[in-house]
Design an enzyme around this catalytic site. Structure first.
Site, mmCIF file in Angstrom:
data_model
loop_
_atom_site.group_PDB
_atom_site.id
_atom_site.type_symbol
_atom_site.label_atom_id
_atom_site.label_comp_id
_atom_site.label_asym_id
_atom_site.label_seq_id
_atom_site.Cartn_x
_atom_site.Cartn_y
_atom_site.Cartn_z
ATOM 1 N N HIS A 150 1.296 0.601 -3.336
ATOM 2 C CA HIS A 150 1.674 0.909 -4.715
ATOM 3 C C HIS A 150 2.645 2.077 -4.744
ATOM 4 C CE1 HIS A 150 -1.624 3.689 -3.880
ATOM 5 N NE2 HIS A 150 -1.322 4.382 -4.973
ATOM 6 N N HIS A 204 2.966 5.221 -5.682
ATOM 7 C CA HIS A 204 2.571 6.613 -5.852
ATOM 8 C C HIS A 204 3.105 7.404 -4.663
ATOM 9 C CE1 HIS A 204 -0.933 6.276 -8.979
ATOM 10 N NE2 HIS A 204 0.251 6.355 -9.533
ATOM 11 N N ASP A 229 2.117 9.670 -2.621
ATOM 12 C CA ASP A 229 1.388 9.837 -1.364
ATOM 13 C C ASP A 229 1.336 8.553 -0.549
ATOM 14 O OD1 ASP A 229 -0.234 9.010 -3.560
ATOM 15 O OD2 ASP A 229 -2.046 9.363 -2.400
ATOM 16 N N HIS A 230 1.972 7.494 -1.045
ATOM 17 C CA HIS A 230 2.029 6.231 -0.310
ATOM 18 C C HIS A 230 3.460 5.784 -0.020
ATOM 19 C CE1 HIS A 230 -2.331 5.239 -0.799
ATOM 20 N NE2 HIS A 230 -2.179 6.120 -1.772
ATOM 21 N N HIS A 281 -5.785 -0.067 -9.954
ATOM 22 C CA HIS A 281 -5.441 1.347 -9.919
ATOM 23 C C HIS A 281 -4.651 1.681 -11.190
ATOM 24 C CE1 HIS A 281 -5.228 5.159 -7.990
ATOM 25 N NE2 HIS A 281 -3.941 5.121 -7.703
ATOM 26 N N ASP A 309 -5.325 2.229 -3.117
ATOM 27 C CA ASP A 309 -6.336 2.921 -3.896
ATOM 28 C C ASP A 309 -6.910 1.929 -4.932
ATOM 29 O OD1 ASP A 309 -4.763 4.767 -2.540
ATOM 30 O OD2 ASP A 309 -4.532 6.097 -4.235
ATOM 31 N N HIS A 354 -8.793 8.308 2.632
ATOM 32 C CA HIS A 354 -8.183 8.719 1.365
ATOM 33 C C HIS A 354 -9.042 9.795 0.690
ATOM 34 C CE1 HIS A 354 -6.242 8.406 -2.637
ATOM 35 N NE2 HIS A 354 -5.197 8.030 -1.923
#
Length: 322
Positions: A81, A83, A85-86, A161, A231, A289
């Site tokens: 996805h 975000h 941090d990904h 999410h 997530d 995570h």
């Protein structure tokens, strides 16, 4: 599953020595805020020498190099996805590959809202990219086949999410049976016939004796599989899609004491991850995570093991051999 510590982290052994390598490398298992212990999310699955990356958080290329992985063997990146941090590691990784002289296509499988990021990287930072970025849109609401080669299939897993999000299931294709070397030697069967026998043929000796395929082989090893779920809110409906998975990586951002916070942030607790593994009849569960507010991840481990004993904690530098 047996473990020993190395300078890079942990090595987890579970496969017989005759099986082809299928190894998961943990590059980052923290959540949005990096800490002195953890990097943001990224993993690499090594399937018989081919590397598949799942998520690419900030610092991924450094962790990739630290783990002595070869960028030339990385052909596909799967993004869960959009975000930071990904995905924040993608610009640096894409550009570094160009600086290293890469010419082979790089395939990126990701939700639709990741495509503008890739276009921005190409337009502003990699105008003379020496290879082609091939974008493959992934429908995050469907359980569909998103990649296939001779060794494995990759399926998307719908997750819930705050933005469109999916996990990925890597499933090894059925393997061929093992040749019985004692039978090959005893009846002087030519080496040129081994592949035919593996694929179902028998063998007739010079004196006319027919040896069936079943007598010349032993059963193939069961296909292995790996599922990545991060997530997501707690989703019991995931379990049927993960049935009998060899290794399940499921986010465990919070403990059960913080279940309301997990729900508000569209994440899961360690207990919820364990319930998914139990319902799916997974062979192993790896949780990660971790929220930056969790001081001791052993609390997550104990919570998960109370429900699903075959649980391990993800660590940077860990290698898990399926």
């Amino acid at each position: 599953m047996e473990a020993r510590t190395t300078n890079a982290g942990f090595l987890i052994f579970s496969n017989p020595t005759h099986m082809e390598p299928l190894t998961l490398h943990i590059l980052g298992c923290g959540s949005a805020r990096p800490t002195h212990k953890h990097n943001p999310s990224s993993q690499v699955l090594d399937c018989r020498g081919k590397l598949f990356m799942i998520d690419c958080g900030e610092g991924t290329q450094v962790a990739f190099t630290r783990n002595r992985l070869n960028m030339n063997r990385l052909g596909h990146i799967f993004i869960s996805h959009n975000h930071g941090d990904h995905v924040f590691g993608l610009p640096g990784l894409v550009c570094t590959m160009s600086l290293m002289g890469r010419t082979a296509d790089l395939h990126i499988h990701a939700p639709a809202d990741v495509k503008p990021l890739l276009e921005m990287v190409e337009q502003h930072y990699c105008e003379c990219l020496g290879y082609k970025l091939v974008y493959h849109p992934v429908d995050t609401a469907a359980n569909t086949l998103v990649h296939e080669d001779r060794s494995l299939e990759v399926w998307s897993l719908p997750l819930r999410h705050r933005v469109p999000c999916c996990g990925y299931l890597f499933r090894e294709k059925p393997l061929l049976p093992h040749i019985r070397r004692d039978m090959i030697d005893a009846f002087h069967i030519p080496f040129s016939q081994i592949n035919n026998i593996k694929n179902g043929s028998g063998w007739t000796t010079p004196d006319g004796t027919f040896l069936p395929h079943e007598k010349l082989t032993t059963p193939a090893d069961p296909p292995r599989s790996f599922a990545y779920c991060s997530d997501t809110l707690y989703m019991p409906a995931l379990a049927p899609l993960l049935k009998d998975v060899t290794l399940l990586y499921h986010e465990a951002t919070y403990t059960s004491e913080m279940e309301q916070r997990a729900k508000q942030n569209a994440h899961s607790t360690a207990a919820q991850a364990a319930r998914i593994a139990l319902a799916a009849q997974a062979s192993r569960l790896c949780i990660g995570h971790y929220s930056a507010c969790i001081d001791d991840e052993n609390a997550l481990l104990q919570e998960a093991r109370a429900i699903f004993p075959r649980t391990i904690l993800a660590r940077e530098g860990m290698q898990i051999h399926l």
